[in-house]
Design a protein around this motif. Structure first.
Motif, mmCIF file in Angstrom:
data_model
loop_
_atom_site.group_PDB
_atom_site.id
_atom_site.type_symbol
_atom_site.label_atom_id
_atom_site.label_comp_id
_atom_site.label_asym_id
_atom_site.label_seq_id
_atom_site.Cartn_x
_atom_site.Cartn_y
_atom_site.Cartn_z
ATOM 1 N N GLY A 118 0.805 -1.219 0.000
ATOM 2 C CA GLY A 118 0.000 0.000 0.000
ATOM 3 C C GLY A 118 0.836 1.266 0.000
ATOM 4 O O GLY A 118 0.452 2.276 -0.603
ATOM 5 N N MET A 119 1.991 1.234 0.649
ATOM 6 C CA MET A 119 2.865 2.406 0.695
ATOM 7 C C MET A 119 3.503 2.704 -0.666
ATOM 8 O O MET A 119 3.893 3.836 -0.928
ATOM 9 C CB MET A 119 3.943 2.223 1.757
ATOM 10 N N VAL A 120 3.587 1.697 -1.522
ATOM 11 C CA VAL A 120 4.197 1.876 -2.840
ATOM 12 C C VAL A 120 3.180 2.451 -3.833
ATOM 13 O O VAL A 120 3.561 3.059 -4.827
ATOM 14 C CB VAL A 120 4.727 0.505 -3.354
ATOM 15 N N LEU A 121 1.900 2.285 -3.545
ATOM 16 C CA LEU A 121 0.842 2.654 -4.481
ATOM 17 C C LEU A 121 0.403 4.104 -4.317
ATOM 18 O O LEU A 121 0.518 4.676 -3.239
ATOM 19 C CB LEU A 121 -0.371 1.739 -4.261
ATOM 20 N N ASN A 122 -0.158 4.655 -5.402
ATOM 21 C CA ASN A 122 -0.774 5.980 -5.296
ATOM 22 C C ASN A 122 -2.192 5.817 -4.757
ATOM 23 O O ASN A 122 -2.655 4.705 -4.520
ATOM 24 C CB ASN A 122 -0.747 6.722 -6.644
ATOM 25 N N GLU A 123 -2.892 6.916 -4.570
ATOM 26 C CA GLU A 123 -4.218 6.891 -3.927
ATOM 27 C C GLU A 123 -5.214 6.012 -4.694
ATOM 28 O O GLU A 123 -5.922 5.201 -4.102
ATOM 29 C CB GLU A 123 -4.750 8.324 -3.809
ATOM 30 N N GLU A 124 -5.274 6.179 -5.997
ATOM 31 C CA GLU A 124 -6.217 5.393 -6.815
ATOM 32 C C GLU A 124 -5.872 3.903 -6.774
ATOM 33 O O GLU A 124 -6.748 3.049 -6.640
ATOM 34 C CB GLU A 124 -6.187 5.903 -8.257
ATOM 35 N N GLN A 125 -4.593 3.603 -6.856
ATOM 36 C CA GLN A 125 -4.164 2.206 -6.811
ATOM 37 C C GLN A 125 -4.469 1.582 -5.450
ATOM 38 O O GLN A 125 -4.871 0.424 -5.375
ATOM 39 C CB GLN A 125 -2.664 2.094 -7.115
ATOM 40 N N ARG A 126 -4.283 2.360 -4.385
ATOM 41 C CA ARG A 126 -4.602 1.846 -3.043
ATOM 42 C C ARG A 126 -6.076 1.491 -2.926
ATOM 43 O O ARG A 126 -6.440 0.481 -2.331
ATOM 44 C CB ARG A 126 -4.211 2.862 -1.967
ATOM 45 N N ALA A 127 -6.927 2.332 -3.489
ATOM 46 C CA ALA A 127 -8.369 2.059 -3.444
ATOM 47 C C ALA A 127 -8.694 0.771 -4.194
ATOM 48 O O ALA A 127 -9.469 -0.063 -3.706
ATOM 49 C CB ALA A 127 -9.140 3.234 -4.040
ATOM 50 N N ARG A 128 -8.103 0.575 -5.357
ATOM 51 C CA ARG A 128 -8.345 -0.650 -6.131
ATOM 52 C C ARG A 128 -7.753 -1.867 -5.421
ATOM 53 O O ARG A 128 -8.345 -2.940 -5.410
ATOM 54 C CB ARG A 128 -7.750 -0.521 -7.528
ATOM 55 N N PHE A 129 -6.586 -1.684 -4.809
ATOM 56 C CA PHE A 129 -5.951 -2.777 -4.067
ATOM 57 C C PHE A 129 -6.834 -3.179 -2.883
ATOM 58 O O PHE A 129 -7.000 -4.362 -2.601
ATOM 59 C CB PHE A 129 -4.560 -2.335 -3.593
ATOM 60 N N GLN A 130 -7.419 -2.191 -2.211
ATOM 61 C CA GLN A 130 -8.314 -2.475 -1.090
ATOM 62 C C GLN A 130 -9.556 -3.233 -1.563
ATOM 63 O O GLN A 130 -9.988 -4.176 -0.909
ATOM 64 C CB GLN A 130 -8.723 -1.173 -0.393
ATOM 65 N N GLN A 131 -10.114 -2.845 -2.694
ATOM 66 C CA GLN A 131 -11.258 -3.569 -3.258
ATOM 67 C C GLN A 131 -10.897 -5.019 -3.531
ATOM 68 O O GLN A 131 -11.661 -5.934 -3.215
ATOM 69 C CB GLN A 131 -11.711 -2.941 -4.582
ATOM 70 N N PHE A 132 -9.742 -5.205 -4.134
ATOM 71 C CA PHE A 132 -9.284 -6.552 -4.465
ATOM 72 C C PHE A 132 -9.113 -7.379 -3.192
ATOM 73 O O PHE A 132 -9.565 -8.521 -3.115
ATOM 74 C CB PHE A 132 -7.963 -6.463 -5.232
#
Length: 187
Positions: free
Chosen positions: A94-108
């Motif tokens: 999560g620390m490597v990702l940007n805000e949008e990517q974090r949101a998608r990662f959380q969904q996944f």
């Protein structure tokens, strides 16, 4: 009679542990397809992909060390330590990702967690009704993990074999179909 039963249990557990280690190794060898899917799903840059690959490797080493050093301890405690290590990996990703990517990662992650919970809940209800010993619970948990790793390895082998059969055009069409399916799921 008790000695035979203890010996049989010891042999079964040793076999389960060896199989688990072998499958764990083969599943970790298939980490690249998992990383590729993650990179595609989250639209990772090359730098992000490389960083996350390093995180996977570091955490894999820590989990292997946990499994090796705690083999004689309570299997449920080991399971919790491994779960905590996986959670730490997710936080570092999560620390490597940007805000949008974090949101998608959380969904996944949420979707995966829900699938796991429903499966695990059914299994745990059955296990609780059977009044199993600690050794039996550990053997069942090892079996579950072995099956999971085998499924991952089988999927990776299938994809590799499929790439040798299909033409480049067919592979591109298949990829487009997969992307469309992912988009429908994420709506």
């Amino acid at each position: 009679m008790n000695i035979k039963r203890i010996n049989a249990t010891a042999i079964a557990l040793t076999t389960a542990l060896l199989l688990s280690a072998m499958v764990w190794t083969s599943a970790m060898a298939s980490e690249t397809p998992r990383l590729d899917r993650m990179a595609e799903f989250l639209s990772l840059s090359d730098d992000q992909t490389e960083t996350i690959a390093g995180l996977f490797e570091a955490h894999r080493g820590r989990i292997d060390a946990l499994r090796g050093s705690n083999s004689d301890e309570d299997p449920w405690a080991l399971r919790e330590e491994i779960r905590a290590e996986r959670q730490a990996l997710a936080e570092e990703i999560g620390m490597v990702l940007n805000e949008e990517q974090r949101a998608r990662f959380q969904q996944f992650q949420d979707r995966q967690r829900e699938r796991r919970r429903s499966r695990e809940a059914r299994i745990m209800r059955a296990i609780q009704q059977l009044d199993l010993s600690t050794d039996q619970r550990y053997a069942i948990q090892t079996l579950i993990e072995t099956q999971r790793a085998e499924r991952l390895a089988q999927r990776a082998a299938f994809r590799d074999e499929l790439q040798t059969i299909l033409t480049a055009e067919q592979l591109a069409e298949l990829q487009s179909m997969r992307e469309n399916r992912r988009e429908r799921r994420n709506r």
